[in-house]
Design a protein around this motif. Structure first.
Motif, mmCIF file in Angstrom:
data_model
loop_
_atom_site.group_PDB
_atom_site.id
_atom_site.type_symbol
_atom_site.label_atom_id
_atom_site.label_comp_id
_atom_site.label_asym_id
_atom_site.label_seq_id
_atom_site.Cartn_x
_atom_site.Cartn_y
_atom_site.Cartn_z
ATOM 1 N N ASP A 1 173.760 58.736 29.074
ATOM 2 C CA ASP A 1 172.987 58.313 27.935
ATOM 3 C C ASP A 1 171.650 57.464 28.337
ATOM 4 O OD1 ASP A 1 174.568 59.478 26.047
ATOM 5 O OD2 ASP A 1 175.674 57.624 25.792
ATOM 6 N N CYS A 2 171.829 56.584 29.327
ATOM 7 C CA CYS A 2 170.636 55.835 29.789
ATOM 8 C C CYS A 2 169.530 56.761 30.593
ATOM 9 C CB CYS A 2 171.100 54.908 30.742
ATOM 10 S SG CYS A 2 169.798 53.619 31.427
ATOM 11 N N ALA A 3 170.202 57.841 31.161
ATOM 12 C CA ALA A 3 169.364 58.696 31.973
ATOM 13 C C ALA A 3 168.522 59.596 30.739
ATOM 14 C CB ALA A 3 170.050 59.732 32.773
ATOM 15 N N VAL A 4 169.209 59.995 29.640
ATOM 16 C CA VAL A 4 168.542 60.623 28.565
ATOM 17 C C VAL A 4 167.412 60.033 27.904
ATOM 18 C CG1 VAL A 4 168.704 61.826 26.376
ATOM 19 C CG2 VAL A 4 170.455 62.001 28.171
ATOM 20 N N GLN A 5 167.748 58.518 27.844
ATOM 21 C CA GLN A 5 166.875 57.688 27.281
ATOM 22 C C GLN A 5 165.428 57.652 28.265
ATOM 23 O OE1 GLN A 5 166.364 56.139 24.345
ATOM 24 N NE2 GLN A 5 168.272 57.404 23.621
ATOM 25 N N ARG A 6 165.722 57.641 29.341
ATOM 26 C CA ARG A 6 164.653 57.724 30.431
ATOM 27 C C ARG A 6 163.494 58.838 29.990
ATOM 28 N NH1 ARG A 6 167.331 55.941 36.089
ATOM 29 N NH2 ARG A 6 167.720 53.741 35.735
ATOM 30 N N VAL B 1 160.023 63.955 26.474
ATOM 31 C CA VAL B 1 160.422 64.729 25.170
ATOM 32 C C VAL B 1 159.379 64.727 24.313
ATOM 33 C CG1 VAL B 1 161.984 65.064 23.495
ATOM 34 C CG2 VAL B 1 163.007 65.005 25.777
ATOM 35 N N ALA B 2 158.925 63.313 24.083
ATOM 36 C CA ALA B 2 157.806 63.387 22.991
ATOM 37 C C ALA B 2 156.602 64.025 23.586
ATOM 38 C CB ALA B 2 157.416 61.739 23.074
ATOM 39 N N SER C 1 170.475 70.733 25.543
ATOM 40 C CA SER C 1 169.417 69.773 25.174
ATOM 41 C C SER C 1 167.872 70.186 25.649
ATOM 42 C CB SER C 1 169.535 68.455 24.851
ATOM 43 O OG SER C 1 170.669 68.033 24.170
ATOM 44 N N THR C 2 168.256 70.141 26.933
ATOM 45 C CA THR C 2 166.990 70.470 27.667
ATOM 46 C C THR C 2 166.528 72.047 27.422
ATOM 47 O OG1 THR C 2 167.381 68.642 29.272
ATOM 48 C CG2 THR C 2 165.807 70.473 29.836
ATOM 49 N N HIS C 3 167.453 72.792 27.538
ATOM 50 C CA HIS C 3 167.560 74.387 27.147
ATOM 51 C C HIS C 3 166.686 74.484 25.835
ATOM 52 C CE1 HIS C 3 168.321 78.275 26.007
ATOM 53 N NE2 HIS C 3 168.450 78.678 27.368
ATOM 54 N N LEU D 1 163.304 79.020 32.939
ATOM 55 C CA LEU D 1 162.542 77.426 32.780
ATOM 56 C C LEU D 1 163.527 76.612 33.280
ATOM 57 C CD1 LEU D 1 160.093 77.911 29.939
ATOM 58 C CD2 LEU D 1 159.765 78.505 32.406
ATOM 59 N N ILE D 2 164.792 76.622 32.581
ATOM 60 C CA ILE D 2 165.821 75.740 32.976
ATOM 61 C C ILE D 2 166.374 75.840 34.293
ATOM 62 C CG2 ILE D 2 168.033 76.605 32.091
ATOM 63 C CD1 ILE D 2 168.085 73.627 30.904
#
Length: 194
Positions: free
Chosen positions: A60-65, A70-71, A129-131, A160-161
């Motif tokens: 979860d921490c890595a996803v927040q990074r 994403v923005a 989610s990245t896909h 791409l993934i």
């Protein structure tokens, strides 16, 4: 009376995330986690739970990074620009002077083949989610005309993934930023082929 904690949980979680990202789940020992955080076994367990719980929180921490990337993808002027923004951020991460930035906890966790169901589910969900982020960018580009390929957006997102993981491996194998950017340009040329 319980003793007052004298450490920042968010800062310690960042260090845990760095260790898991760099060493993987199986190769991360309690000793490595203690060394990285400066905390004893009981403090780690009392604050973050067992190793599995620590790893889930690290994911979860890595996803927040990655929230800034994403923005940037979502704010890009076109679908193609969104895809380019994603890969620019990825190559920058892969070529960072900070060795921790070169690792991705999700990619390494999936390559590790972690069997524990909660961990496998968390990794697969983040991967998906990245896909989806890439698929939505491609679909947007097909709508706005910045991507001319008629290949279904989900199939292009698969390409791409796969490139995403390949770049992470290329960085570990010592490929330069220029080499990786050329690989990205070649792969993205598919988006320009009707």
């Amino acid at each position: 009376m319980p003793r007052e904690r004298r450490f920042s949980e968010p800062e310690v979680l960042e260090r845990l995330t760095d260790v898991f990202s760099t060493h993987g789940y199986a190769s991360t020992s309690l000793a490595l986690l203690q060394e990285a955080t400066g905390l004893g076994k009981q403090s780690l367990y009392n604050t973050f739970g067992d190793k599995q719980s620590m790893y889930l929180q690290a994911i979860d921490c890595a996803v927040q990074r990655s929230a800034q990337t994403v923005a940037a993808v979502q704010a890009a002027a076109s679908g193609r620009a969104a895809v380019v923004a994603y890969f620019d951020a990825l190559v920058a991460s892969c070529t960072s002077a900070n060795p921790v930035d070169k690792h991705c906890i999700v990619t390494s966790g999936l390559l590790e083949g972690i069997a524990e169901a909660p961990l496998a589910w968390a990794l697969t969900t983040r991967w998906q989610s990245t896909h989806e982020l890439l698929r939505a960018a491609v679909e947007r580009g097909q709508r706005d005309g910045s991507i001319v390929s008629a290949i279904p957006s989900a199939e292009l997102a698969e390409l791409l993934i796969a490139l995403t993981s390949g770049l992470r491996v290329a960085a570990q194998a010592g490929r330069s930023g220029d080499q990786m950017q050329r690989s990205v340009a070649l792969a993205l040329s598919v988006l320009d082929t009707p």
